[in-house]
Design an enzyme around this catalytic site. Sequence first.
Site, short mmCIF file in Angstrom:
data_model
loop_
_atom_site.label_atom_id
_atom_site.label_comp_id
_atom_site.label_asym_id
_atom_site.label_seq_id
_atom_site.Cartn_x
_atom_site.Cartn_y
_atom_site.Cartn_z
N LYS A 146 33.80 23.31 42.00
CA LYS A 146 33.96 24.71 41.65
C LYS A 146 35.31 25.15 42.20
O LYS A 146 35.51 25.21 43.41
CB LYS A 146 32.84 25.56 42.24
N GLU A 194 33.77 31.29 35.38
CA GLU A 194 32.90 32.31 35.97
C GLU A 194 33.66 33.61 36.22
O GLU A 194 34.75 33.60 36.79
CB GLU A 194 32.34 31.76 37.29
N ASP A 247 28.92 36.81 36.67
CA ASP A 247 28.45 36.74 38.06
C ASP A 247 28.37 38.14 38.64
O ASP A 247 27.31 38.77 38.63
CB ASP A 247 29.37 35.85 38.88
N SER A 275 25.45 31.46 45.52
CA SER A 275 25.20 31.96 46.86
C SER A 275 26.47 32.59 47.41
O SER A 275 27.56 32.44 46.85
CB SER A 275 24.77 30.82 47.79
N ILE A 306 28.56 33.17 51.34
CA ILE A 306 28.77 32.26 52.49
C ILE A 306 27.59 32.45 53.42
O ILE A 306 27.56 33.33 54.28
CB ILE A 306 30.10 32.56 53.19
#
Length: 365
Positions: free
Chosen positions: A160, A219, A244, A296, A298
């Site tokens: 990613k 994304e 997102d 997710s 961090i």
Amino acid sequence: MRIQSIETYPVAIPLHTPFKTALRTVTVAESIYVKVTGEDGTTGWGEAPPTVVITGESLTSIDHTIKKIITPVLLGKDITYREELFKKLKGCCIGNTSAKAAVDIALHDLLGKIYHLPVYQLLGGSKSGLETDYTVSVNDPEEMAEDAARYVRNGFKILKVKVGKDTIEKDIERIQTIHKRAGEGVRIRLDANQGWSPKEAIYAIRKMEDHHLPIELVEQPVHAKNIEGMKQVTDHTYTPIMADESVFSPTDARRILETRSADLINIKLMKSGGIHQAVKINHLAEAYGVECMVGSMIETKLGITAAAHFAASQNNVTRVDFDAPLMLTDDPIDGGVQYYKSTLTFPEGFGLGLINVNTEQTVNI
């Protein structure tokens, strides 16, 4: 069984390498851990990291919301009346999705222990293993390429890559250099973190398509509120576009789905307010024939374990992004999901499968 107490623990763990995106740079993973205890002493654990640039929540605001707003609403409530419980959690205040998610996760952990099931089986039980990507932070092209090559050597087949900073030409150079160093057979997911305008996104993606770069998806190429702009990008490029930051709630997802403004949706528990609302988003997307990824912030392995249980419970979740615990210098969680290179598996155990949660790495708030 009724809820006897809800407690919070602020924790902080350094990253071994700074995490850099178009929105922020992170060097320490801060979180609020939440412990929900039932009247028989059974406990459930949850986590909420502060992500001010995305959810608007700080460590202080998360702690305050849980202690002063959520706890008074849920104390004494019967946890087995699930729909009523999660309705109260969602409706106790506007926004504050990460604070809600931490409590939602703890409640699901507790429910799994009560019913003697892992959470992913409690929710549906679709799969028992997952493959995660690894994130390449945005830096100079050569540094990013070296990072990418190292992650591939460590067993990751999906990268990613963060873009959306500097110029389009610089981003294209980054991807070309990474592709050359990572080698054939490595899939690349781009994450612009809202860093492009619609025209810039179309230009950049078409250029990458012309160069035949192995881009699996892009994304959030444009600003979260620019749904029309994202639809423009989706309509004028071949590469799949994933929403997102544009999707926090089922209502947000419906707008994306009805307008066909994206090809995929990235669900994050910290945006949705927890597992209960995340399931609704996924089911809605599935009804429209749109696959979901689970991502997710961090987070430590506590929050990632919860996200992994949700992802593993849903057929329509086809991709995950769960590399955050691998970026930390320490792991405060015994149990939970286990990593072998890019593969995540679930050990035996009820709820989230946590054995011990270390809350000693506290931080003042």
